[in-house]
Write a protein that holds these residues in place. Sequence first.
Motif, PDB file in Angstrom:
ATOM      1  N   VAL A  47     -11.236 -35.009  -5.983  1.00  0.00           N
ATOM      2  CA  VAL A  47     -12.235 -33.997  -5.631  1.00  0.00           C
ATOM      3  C   VAL A  47     -11.941 -32.699  -6.361  1.00  0.00           C
ATOM      4  CG1 VAL A  47     -12.699 -35.003  -3.364  1.00  0.00           C
ATOM      5  CG2 VAL A  47     -10.924 -33.259  -3.582  1.00  0.00           C
ATOM      6  N   MET A  48     -13.021 -31.963  -6.677  1.00  0.00           N
ATOM      7  CA  MET A  48     -12.894 -30.697  -7.389  1.00  0.00           C
ATOM      8  C   MET A  48     -13.943 -29.725  -6.872  1.00  0.00           C
ATOM      9  SD  MET A  48     -12.385 -32.293 -11.249  1.00  0.00           S
ATOM     10  CE  MET A  48     -11.784 -30.806 -12.031  1.00  0.00           C
ATOM     11  N   GLY A  49     -13.635 -28.426  -6.967  1.00  0.00           N
ATOM     12  CA  GLY A  49     -14.598 -27.398  -6.606  1.00  0.00           C
ATOM     13  C   GLY A  49     -15.545 -27.124  -7.755  1.00  0.00           C
ATOM     14  N   ASP A  50     -16.732 -26.606  -7.438  1.00  0.00           N
ATOM     15  CA  ASP A  50     -17.702 -26.270  -8.483  1.00  0.00           C
ATOM     16  C   ASP A  50     -17.314 -24.997  -9.234  1.00  0.00           C
ATOM     17  OD1 ASP A  50     -19.039 -28.487  -7.639  1.00  0.00           O
ATOM     18  OD2 ASP A  50     -20.760 -27.421  -6.791  1.00  0.00           O
ATOM     19  N   HIS A  51     -16.576 -24.117  -8.582  1.00  0.00           N
ATOM     20  CA  HIS A  51     -16.082 -22.897  -9.228  1.00  0.00           C
ATOM     21  C   HIS A  51     -14.666 -23.198  -9.722  1.00  0.00           C
ATOM     22  CE1 HIS A  51     -15.564 -18.920 -10.448  1.00  0.00           C
ATOM     23  NE2 HIS A  51     -15.900 -18.252  -9.361  1.00  0.00           N
ATOM     24  N   ARG A  52     -14.587 -23.883 -10.850  1.00  0.00           N
ATOM     25  CA  ARG A  52     -13.323 -24.460 -11.296  1.00  0.00           C
ATOM     26  C   ARG A  52     -12.222 -23.416 -11.492  1.00  0.00           C
ATOM     27  NH1 ARG A  52     -15.115 -29.634 -13.117  1.00  0.00           N
ATOM     28  NH2 ARG A  52     -16.215 -30.285 -11.221  1.00  0.00           N
ATOM     29  N   SER A  53     -12.588 -22.216 -11.925  1.00  0.00           N
ATOM     30  CA  SER A  53     -11.569 -21.195 -12.148  1.00  0.00           C
ATOM     31  C   SER A  53     -11.122 -20.521 -10.854  1.00  0.00           C
ATOM     32  CB  SER A  53     -12.094 -20.128 -13.121  1.00  0.00           C
ATOM     33  OG  SER A  53     -13.232 -19.469 -12.586  1.00  0.00           O
ATOM     34  N   GLU A  61     -13.364 -34.266 -26.645  1.00  0.00           N
ATOM     35  CA  GLU A  61     -13.356 -33.351 -27.796  1.00  0.00           C
ATOM     36  C   GLU A  61     -14.404 -32.255 -27.687  1.00  0.00           C
ATOM     37  OE1 GLU A  61     -16.007 -36.825 -28.543  1.00  0.00           O
ATOM     38  OE2 GLU A  61     -13.930 -36.563 -27.886  1.00  0.00           O
ATOM     39  N   ARG A  62     -15.395 -32.462 -26.816  1.00  0.00           N
ATOM     40  CA  ARG A  62     -16.423 -31.433 -26.604  1.00  0.00           C
ATOM     41  C   ARG A  62     -16.197 -30.655 -25.317  1.00  0.00           C
ATOM     42  NH1 ARG A  62     -22.208 -34.166 -27.421  1.00  0.00           N
ATOM     43  NH2 ARG A  62     -22.784 -32.038 -26.819  1.00  0.00           N
ATOM     44  N   GLY A  63     -15.014 -30.833 -24.729  1.00  0.00           N
ATOM     45  CA  GLY A  63     -14.662 -30.069 -23.541  1.00  0.00           C
ATOM     46  C   GLY A  63     -15.330 -30.551 -22.279  1.00  0.00           C
ATOM     47  N   GLU A  84     -21.923 -31.500 -16.070  1.00  0.00           N
ATOM     48  CA  GLU A  84     -21.796 -30.882 -14.749  1.00  0.00           C
ATOM     49  C   GLU A  84     -22.616 -29.593 -14.663  1.00  0.00           C
ATOM     50  OE1 GLU A  84     -17.669 -31.731 -12.864  1.00  0.00           O
ATOM     51  OE2 GLU A  84     -17.290 -31.109 -14.949  1.00  0.00           O
ATOM     52  N   GLU A  85     -23.890 -29.768 -14.397  1.00  0.00           N
ATOM     53  CA  GLU A  85     -24.794 -28.619 -14.346  1.00  0.00           C
ATOM     54  C   GLU A  85     -24.549 -27.721 -13.134  1.00  0.00           C
ATOM     55  OE1 GLU A  85     -26.546 -31.308 -11.409  1.00  0.00           O
ATOM     56  OE2 GLU A  85     -25.682 -31.628 -13.396  1.00  0.00           O
ATOM     57  N   TYR A  86     -23.793 -28.213 -12.169  1.00  0.00           N
ATOM     58  CA  TYR A  86     -23.537 -27.458 -10.944  1.00  0.00           C
ATOM     59  C   TYR A  86     -22.376 -26.472 -11.084  1.00  0.00           C
ATOM     60  CZ  TYR A  86     -20.516 -31.586 -10.845  1.00  0.00           C
ATOM     61  OH  TYR A  86     -19.649 -32.579 -11.199  1.00  0.00           O
ATOM     62  N   LEU A  87     -21.677 -26.466 -12.227  1.00  0.00           N
ATOM     63  CA  LEU A  87     -20.513 -25.591 -12.380  1.00  0.00           C
ATOM     64  C   LEU A  87     -20.901 -24.114 -12.332  1.00  0.00           C
ATOM     65  CD1 LEU A  87     -18.314 -27.240 -15.171  1.00  0.00           C
ATOM     66  CD2 LEU A  87     -18.057 -27.375 -12.689  1.00  0.00           C
ATOM     67  N   HIS A  88     -19.948 -23.307 -11.883  1.00  0.00           N
ATOM     68  CA  HIS A  88     -20.151 -21.859 -11.872  1.00  0.00           C
ATOM     69  C   HIS A  88     -20.371 -21.371 -13.296  1.00  0.00           C
ATOM     70  CE1 HIS A  88     -19.186 -17.570 -11.435  1.00  0.00           C
ATOM     71  NE2 HIS A  88     -19.505 -17.723 -10.159  1.00  0.00           N
ATOM     72  N   PRO A  89     -21.357 -20.485 -13.523  1.00  0.00           N
ATOM     73  CA  PRO A  89     -21.614 -19.991 -14.880  1.00  0.00           C
ATOM     74  C   PRO A  89     -20.350 -19.418 -15.528  1.00  0.00           C
ATOM     75  CG  PRO A  89     -23.356 -19.299 -13.392  1.00  0.00           C
ATOM     76  CD  PRO A  89     -22.299 -19.936 -12.539  1.00  0.00           C
ATOM     77  N   GLY A  90     -20.090 -19.861 -16.731  1.00  0.00           N
ATOM     78  CA  GLY A  90     -18.929 -19.391 -17.467  1.00  0.00           C
ATOM     79  C   GLY A  90     -17.679 -20.222 -17.274  1.00  0.00           C
ATOM     80  N   ASP A  91     -17.693 -21.144 -16.318  1.00  0.00           N
ATOM     81  CA  ASP A  91     -16.524 -21.985 -16.071  1.00  0.00           C
ATOM     82  C   ASP A  91     -16.492 -23.178 -17.018  1.00  0.00           C
ATOM     83  OD1 ASP A  91     -15.489 -20.432 -14.091  1.00  0.00           O
ATOM     84  OD2 ASP A  91     -15.665 -21.920 -12.488  1.00  0.00           O
ATOM     85  N   HIS A  92     -15.267 -23.625 -17.343  1.00  0.00           N
ATOM     86  CA  HIS A  92     -15.055 -24.870 -18.071  1.00  0.00           C
ATOM     87  C   HIS A  92     -14.782 -25.977 -17.054  1.00  0.00           C
ATOM     88  CE1 HIS A  92     -14.871 -22.515 -21.709  1.00  0.00           C
ATOM     89  NE2 HIS A  92     -13.885 -21.781 -21.207  1.00  0.00           N
ATOM     90  N   PRO A  93     -15.007 -27.229 -17.454  1.00  0.00           N
ATOM     91  CA  PRO A  93     -14.714 -28.323 -16.523  1.00  0.00           C
ATOM     92  C   PRO A  93     -13.289 -28.271 -15.985  1.00  0.00           C
ATOM     93  CG  PRO A  93     -16.013 -29.143 -18.344  1.00  0.00           C
ATOM     94  CD  PRO A  93     -15.670 -27.723 -18.676  1.00  0.00           C
TER      95      PRO A  93
END
Length: 257
Positions: free
Chosen positions: A195-201, A157-159, A170-179
């Motif tokens: 597996v997932m990339g850190d730059h989710r978009s 519910e908090r995304g 996930e502090e490593y995500l690209h700035p502005g990206d959602h999980p």
Amino acid sequence: MDTEAQHMERDRSSGPAEGPEEGSRSTHVRDRPVMSVTWGRAIFLGMLCTVALLLFSAFVLQPFLIPSGSMEPTLRVGDRVLVNKLAYRFGSDPRRGDVVVFDGTGSFVQEPASGGNAVGELLHGVAASLGLAEPAGSDFVKRVVGVGGDRVVCCDERGRLQVNGAPVDEEYLHPGDHPSDVAFDIVVPDGRLWVMGDHRSNSRDSRDHLGQPGGGMVPVERVIGRVDWLGWPLGRLGSLEGTDAFTGIRPADAHHG
């Protein structure tokens, strides 16, 4: 008698003397074999070093050129990382949070068609193994988010991403990206990885293969190694920073039990 002796002495001293041209010519002829031996030794040593480097790259530590921005900001386009091929060789398995290089054949890409340019592929493979060319189209670098038995859900519910019911920061995500902009709720089969990339978009990862055979899960045996160090550029030289995002997450069996 003294005069004859002087003439004979002069003849003996001047007899074997050679002109400057003859002396230099004989020296030049003698130098040629030495130069050829030196060049031959250099070529042999060069080939020996290349073979040793290829063997080291094949079994211990392989340079890997980052071809895309799917792992930004952790890894950038053009970075050269060092992949530890011994990380999972002695009974250890990939863990959540590890950045791994893997062969996506059968999970991310289809089996290649036979009949390609074998020589070209061989040369490209050699260059890629030395970090001089982009990796094969079947090789990928991503972060392990779920291991065998894990239930991975996105999003709460908090995304936030959840693993075994626990939210992941996930502090490593690209700035502005959602999980993830794609909702999913999956259980990772034993012996496979989500597996997932850190730059989710900007990452084509396990999410993009949910409806395909294998469901985007990467077999553990397809993992080439773990990214442990940055080798280039020099300004970022050093070990790859780990993450505490998955610390405290209960094992899958404990959660389901």
